[in-house]
Each structure stands twice: as C-alpha cells, then as structure tokens.
Write a protein that holds these residues in place. Sequence first.
Motif, PDB file in Angstrom:
ATOM      1  N   SER A   2      -4.092  -5.016 -12.494  1.00 29.50           N
ATOM      2  CA  SER A   2      -4.702  -4.727 -11.204  1.00 29.50           C
ATOM      3  C   SER A   2      -3.882  -5.365 -10.088  1.00 29.50           C
ATOM      4  O   SER A   2      -3.544  -6.545 -10.152  1.00 29.50           O
ATOM      5  N   LEU A   3      -3.549  -4.572  -9.078  1.00 29.52           N
ATOM      6  CA  LEU A   3      -2.814  -5.075  -7.921  1.00 29.52           C
ATOM      7  C   LEU A   3      -3.801  -5.343  -6.795  1.00 29.52           C
ATOM      8  O   LEU A   3      -4.751  -4.588  -6.605  1.00 29.52           O
ATOM      9  N   ALA A   4      -3.564  -6.417  -6.053  1.00 25.61           N
ATOM     10  CA  ALA A   4      -4.464  -6.772  -4.963  1.00 25.61           C
ATOM     11  C   ALA A   4      -3.688  -7.508  -3.884  1.00 25.61           C
ATOM     12  O   ALA A   4      -2.692  -8.159  -4.163  1.00 25.61           O
ATOM     13  N   VAL A   5      -4.190  -7.399  -2.669  1.00 22.24           N
ATOM     14  CA  VAL A   5      -3.601  -8.107  -1.540  1.00 22.24           C
ATOM     15  C   VAL A   5      -4.625  -9.115  -1.036  1.00 22.24           C
ATOM     16  O   VAL A   5      -5.798  -8.778  -0.851  1.00 22.24           O
ATOM     17  N   ASP A   6      -4.179 -10.351  -0.840  1.00 21.96           N
ATOM     18  CA  ASP A   6      -5.040 -11.397  -0.307  1.00 21.96           C
ATOM     19  C   ASP A   6      -4.834 -11.452   1.202  1.00 21.96           C
ATOM     20  O   ASP A   6      -3.788 -11.918   1.669  1.00 21.96           O
ATOM     21  N   PRO A   7      -5.811 -10.979   1.998  1.00 22.75           N
ATOM     22  CA  PRO A   7      -5.641 -10.973   3.447  1.00 22.75           C
ATOM     23  C   PRO A   7      -5.522 -12.373   4.047  1.00 22.75           C
ATOM     24  O   PRO A   7      -4.973 -12.542   5.133  1.00 22.75           O
ATOM     25  N   ALA A   8      -5.978 -13.391   3.340  1.00 23.52           N
ATOM     26  CA  ALA A   8      -5.901 -14.759   3.845  1.00 23.52           C
ATOM     27  C   ALA A   8      -4.550 -15.415   3.554  1.00 23.52           C
ATOM     28  O   ALA A   8      -4.257 -16.490   4.062  1.00 23.52           O
ATOM     29  N   SER A   9      -3.730 -14.766   2.745  1.00 24.24           N
ATOM     30  CA  SER A   9      -2.434 -15.325   2.368  1.00 24.24           C
ATOM     31  C   SER A   9      -1.457 -15.298   3.539  1.00 24.24           C
ATOM     32  O   SER A   9      -1.463 -14.376   4.354  1.00 24.24           O
ATOM     33  N   ALA A  10      -0.608 -16.318   3.591  1.00 20.13           N
ATOM     34  CA  ALA A  10       0.440 -16.362   4.613  1.00 20.13           C
ATOM     35  C   ALA A  10       1.563 -15.376   4.276  1.00 20.13           C
ATOM     36  O   ALA A  10       2.346 -14.995   5.148  1.00 20.13           O
ATOM     37  N   GLU A  11       1.619 -14.966   3.018  1.00 17.98           N
ATOM     38  CA  GLU A  11       2.647 -14.024   2.573  1.00 17.98           C
ATOM     39  C   GLU A  11       2.250 -12.612   2.982  1.00 17.98           C
ATOM     40  O   GLU A  11       1.113 -12.196   2.765  1.00 17.98           O
ATOM     41  N   PRO A  12       3.172 -11.847   3.565  1.00 20.45           N
ATOM     42  CA  PRO A  12       2.851 -10.476   3.988  1.00 20.45           C
ATOM     43  C   PRO A  12       2.429  -9.594   2.806  1.00 20.45           C
ATOM     44  O   PRO A  12       2.907  -9.789   1.687  1.00 20.45           O
ATOM     45  N   PRO A  13       1.551  -8.622   3.048  1.00 15.19           N
ATOM     46  CA  PRO A  13       1.092  -7.719   1.982  1.00 15.19           C
ATOM     47  C   PRO A  13       2.245  -7.066   1.216  1.00 15.19           C
ATOM     48  O   PRO A  13       2.178  -6.930  -0.003  1.00 15.19           O
ATOM     49  N   PHE A  14       3.296  -6.678   1.929  1.00 12.87           N
ATOM     50  CA  PHE A  14       4.454  -6.061   1.282  1.00 12.87           C
ATOM     51  C   PHE A  14       5.010  -6.978   0.197  1.00 12.87           C
ATOM     52  O   PHE A  14       5.247  -6.561  -0.931  1.00 12.87           O
ATOM     53  N   ARG A  15       5.219  -8.246   0.532  1.00 13.59           N
ATOM     54  CA  ARG A  15       5.777  -9.194  -0.435  1.00 13.59           C
ATOM     55  C   ARG A  15       4.803  -9.479  -1.566  1.00 13.59           C
ATOM     56  O   ARG A  15       5.215  -9.669  -2.711  1.00 13.59           O
ATOM     57  N   ARG A  27       6.560 -10.137 -17.132  1.00 10.86           N
ATOM     58  CA  ARG A  27       5.641 -10.681 -18.130  1.00 10.86           C
ATOM     59  C   ARG A  27       5.239  -9.665 -19.184  1.00 10.86           C
ATOM     60  O   ARG A  27       4.574 -10.007 -20.156  1.00 10.86           O
ATOM     61  N   GLY A  28       5.600  -8.409 -18.977  1.00 12.27           N
ATOM     62  CA  GLY A  28       5.240  -7.389 -19.953  1.00 12.27           C
ATOM     63  C   GLY A  28       3.880  -6.769 -19.725  1.00 12.27           C
ATOM     64  O   GLY A  28       3.419  -5.968 -20.533  1.00 12.27           O
ATOM     65  N   ALA A  29       3.211  -7.131 -18.633  1.00  9.67           N
ATOM     66  CA  ALA A  29       1.915  -6.521 -18.316  1.00  9.67           C
ATOM     67  C   ALA A  29       2.105  -5.080 -17.853  1.00  9.67           C
ATOM     68  O   ALA A  29       1.221  -4.247 -18.025  1.00  9.67           O
ATOM     69  N   LEU A  30       3.253  -4.803 -17.246  1.00 16.17           N
ATOM     70  CA  LEU A  30       3.643  -3.437 -16.874  1.00 16.17           C
ATOM     71  C   LEU A  30       4.840  -3.084 -17.727  1.00 16.17           C
ATOM     72  O   LEU A  30       5.942  -3.589 -17.508  1.00 16.17           O
ATOM     73  N   THR A  31       4.622  -2.268 -18.719  1.00 20.42           N
ATOM     74  CA  THR A  31       5.684  -1.937 -19.664  1.00 20.42           C
ATOM     75  C   THR A  31       6.440  -0.688 -19.226  1.00 20.42           C
ATOM     76  O   THR A  31       5.921   0.131 -18.468  1.00 20.42           O
ATOM     77  N   PRO A  32       7.681  -0.530 -19.711  1.00 21.88           N
ATOM     78  CA  PRO A  32       8.454   0.648 -19.365  1.00 21.88           C
ATOM     79  C   PRO A  32       7.684   1.929 -19.663  1.00 21.88           C
ATOM     80  O   PRO A  32       7.039   2.057 -20.701  1.00 21.88           O
ATOM     81  N   THR A  74       5.604   7.703 -10.040  1.00 25.06           N
ATOM     82  CA  THR A  74       6.473   6.535 -10.083  1.00 25.06           C
ATOM     83  C   THR A  74       6.144   5.752 -11.352  1.00 25.06           C
ATOM     84  O   THR A  74       4.972   5.499 -11.645  1.00 25.06           O
ATOM     85  N   PHE A  75       7.189   5.371 -12.079  1.00 27.09           N
ATOM     86  CA  PHE A  75       7.025   4.733 -13.380  1.00 27.09           C
ATOM     87  C   PHE A  75       7.834   3.444 -13.460  1.00 27.09           C
ATOM     88  O   PHE A  75       8.850   3.304 -12.781  1.00 27.09           O
ATOM     89  N   VAL A  76       7.399   2.551 -14.334  1.00 28.56           N
ATOM     90  CA  VAL A  76       8.178   1.354 -14.616  1.00 28.56           C
ATOM     91  C   VAL A  76       9.421   1.807 -15.359  1.00 28.56           C
ATOM     92  O   VAL A  76       9.343   2.552 -16.323  1.00 28.56           O
ATOM     93  N   SER A  77      10.562   1.354 -14.886  1.00 28.40           N
ATOM     94  CA  SER A  77      11.836   1.742 -15.466  1.00 28.40           C
ATOM     95  C   SER A  77      12.026   1.113 -16.836  1.00 28.40           C
ATOM     96  O   SER A  77      11.565   0.005 -17.095  1.00 28.40           O
ATOM     97  N   ALA A  78      12.718   1.811 -17.697  1.00 24.50           N
ATOM     98  CA  ALA A  78      13.033   1.290 -19.031  1.00 24.50           C
ATOM     99  C   ALA A  78      14.325   0.487 -19.010  1.00 24.50           C
ATOM    100  O   ALA A  78      14.750  -0.015 -20.035  1.00 24.50           O
TER     101      ALA A  78
END
Length: 119
Positions: A2-15, A27-32, A74-78
């Motif tokens: 699951s992808l999520a953006v923390d609006p309270a984070s100092a890091e921009p959503p893009f990053r 980490r292998g959570a998103l496999t090719p 769009t797919f995870v590259s092998a």
Amino acid sequence: MSLAVDPASAEPPFRQLKGQIVEGVKRGALTPGTRLPAVRKLAEEVGVSTATAAKVYRELEESGVLEGRGRSGTFVSAADLPGSVLARAAEEFAERAAGSGFGAEEAVAAVRNAFGNLG
C-alpha cells in the motif's frame, strides 16, 4: 503493498511516493512484473495530483525501476531481479538474527563464514 502520503511530513509527496516504490522493489514487496495502479488511480488513492503521480512513474521508468507498457500499464521492471531477491533474503536473515538476539557484527560474521564454506 500500500502506498500512502503523509501530509504532515516535511518530505514532499513526490519524494515520499518515489521512495516507497523504490524501497518496495528493494525489499521484494514489489516484485518484477507487478502491475502498479494507473496514474489517475494512484493520484486519487494517495491524494496527489496526476502530474505528481505521472512524474514519479516517469522518473522511475527512466531509472529502470519501472517499465511502461503503453495501454497495458506500468509494471515493476525485471531488470534488477537478482538485486531485489538478494535484498529480500538479507532482510529476512537480519530479522531472524536480531530476533534470536544476535547483533549486526555477529550476523555479518556468520554470512562471511557461510561464504567461506561454499567452496
């Protein structure tokens, strides 16, 4: 994953998004071959603009982490399959070693010893 953006984070959503995808691949959570949500769907799910979501995908395609397949998505590259497999194996080993009370020094020594015994 699951992808999520923390609006309270100092890091921009893009990053945040880009980092989460890269980390998921490492980490292998998103496999090719894993298909990612369409740009519009990702933007809607995490609460960013479609331009931001598109920029994340575009930059990760340019770096070889993702591959765009036109209308198929769009797919995870092998391209880095061995790297992601190694990262996942290392993470699992580190979790087991730490769970058994061993520190990083002892774990690294055990890996070196195992490699020494290979041949």
